[in-house]
Design an enzyme around this catalytic site. Sequence first.
Site, PDB file in Angstrom:
ATOM      1  N   SER A 181       0.736  -1.017  -0.012  1.00  0.00           N
ATOM      2  CA  SER A 181      -0.100   0.132   0.091  1.00  0.00           C
ATOM      3  C   SER A 181       0.994   1.233  -0.005  1.00  0.00           C
ATOM      4  O   SER A 181       1.830   1.582  -0.952  1.00  0.00           O
ATOM      5  CB  SER A 181      -0.965  -0.030   1.222  1.00  0.00           C
ATOM      6  N   ASP A 362      -8.208  -5.210  -7.016  1.00  0.00           N
ATOM      7  CA  ASP A 362      -8.027  -4.079  -6.120  1.00  0.00           C
ATOM      8  C   ASP A 362      -8.224  -2.832  -6.746  1.00  0.00           C
ATOM      9  O   ASP A 362      -7.572  -2.457  -7.948  1.00  0.00           O
ATOM     10  CB  ASP A 362      -6.495  -4.048  -5.615  1.00  0.00           C
ATOM     11  N   HIS A 415      -6.336  -5.485  -1.969  1.00  0.00           N
ATOM     12  CA  HIS A 415      -5.467  -4.614  -1.990  1.00  0.00           C
ATOM     13  C   HIS A 415      -4.248  -5.022  -0.868  1.00  0.00           C
ATOM     14  O   HIS A 415      -3.129  -4.481  -0.865  1.00  0.00           O
ATOM     15  CB  HIS A 415      -5.855  -3.226  -0.941  1.00  0.00           C
TER      16      HIS A 415
END
EC number: 3.4.16.-
Length: 437
Positions: A181, A362, A415
């Site tokens: 991330s 994602d 994600h």
Amino acid sequence: MGKECYYLSWILKFHLLLVLIQLVDSGSTIRFLPGFQGPLPFELETGYIGVGEAEKDQMFYYFIKSESNPEKDPLLLWLSGGPFCSSFTALIYENGPIAFKAEEYNGSIPSLVSTTYAWTKVASILYLDQPVGTGFSYSRNPLADIPSDTGVAKPVNEFLHKWLDKHPEFLSNPLYVAGNSYSGIVIPTIVQEISNGNHLDSKPQINLQGFVLGNPATDTDIDLNSRIPFAHGKALISDEHYESLKRSCQGNYISVNPRNTKCLKLLEDFKKCVSGISEEYILKPDCMWLYSCMANLHSLSEYWANEKSVRKALLVNEGTVRKWIRCNTEIAYNKDIRSSVPYHKYISIEGYRSLVFSGDHDMLVPFLGTQAWIRSLNYSIVDDWRPWMVQNQVAGYTRTYANKMTFATVKGGGHTSEYKPVETYIMIKRWLSGQPL
């Protein structure tokens, strides 16, 4: 004689104090954790390393030794995203050897269970709470400066050097800086900082071999502009809506001219259309009140980490963190790196290995954007697009570039690794061992 005894006693006490200080700073082994039945089936160490002026910033870490061959297995320095998300997030939800049992919270300490997909089966992992203010990391003085993207690399590099000074048995292990991330913005800067230190003959020399990035934020414009093409490709918006957006916004959906009212109206329609979709995982159902939901599982970490018995077990310094928050969004932070692509260009020249992977469901950091910035590095392909398999099933697709970068999608992934933990474990196991995915 009396004076001699006094001085001898004082010297012994002084040396004992030094030993105790060293033990606290070096970290301590944890054999039991509240919520887990029996002794831990792996080696866990927690502790603080002081960095900065007068070591006023105390960085908290969880270290789990490889369950296979810790003398030779790689060492991963793990940084979670956010910013200000504790690395405990990865340990407990994504790639660690324990996880919370999926059950409704009843007011007691949440239960912990062993996992089958821990990356610690093939690597030792140093989970770091950074920047200061994240997780159990704290400052002895009020933060004088607002933490920033460009300010992360130096303290993390200092932390790593000091930790290795106290754990010299891991100096020869291959080191990879890993995260997901938002850490995709700062990890390339950390790799560059460590690499520069090695070139300047900093001690100890770090056996840096590369980095691992999962669904990494990298370039603000590329990442955000890829969301609409991604949504169209996943049938979240109509062909007509997508074509209108392309025509009116000319591919720029971020910095829109206020006078371009048609583009702005289409963007509003887009937001309404996908408002019921989870950006982190577009297949995730809206199930807020089911105990097995990700949101409810994530809340268990805050119940657990704020228990007095847990803090005592983890050897958290008393009174340093009033309330543990998994992702502390209340702390001011300066996002002063809009694109980490220039750092990728620099560290690519150094010849480090890298693995970049994306869950293909994602929408927060779509794989389309990740592929776009990788293409911008202009490296030739040495192993072209092909499926990678797990138990004779397609687990995703991959290609490898001349700069030793491997890109992979995780089929059905979101994600973070928690959506496909088994597949990502097999992926990292193969990659760390030098095997093709």
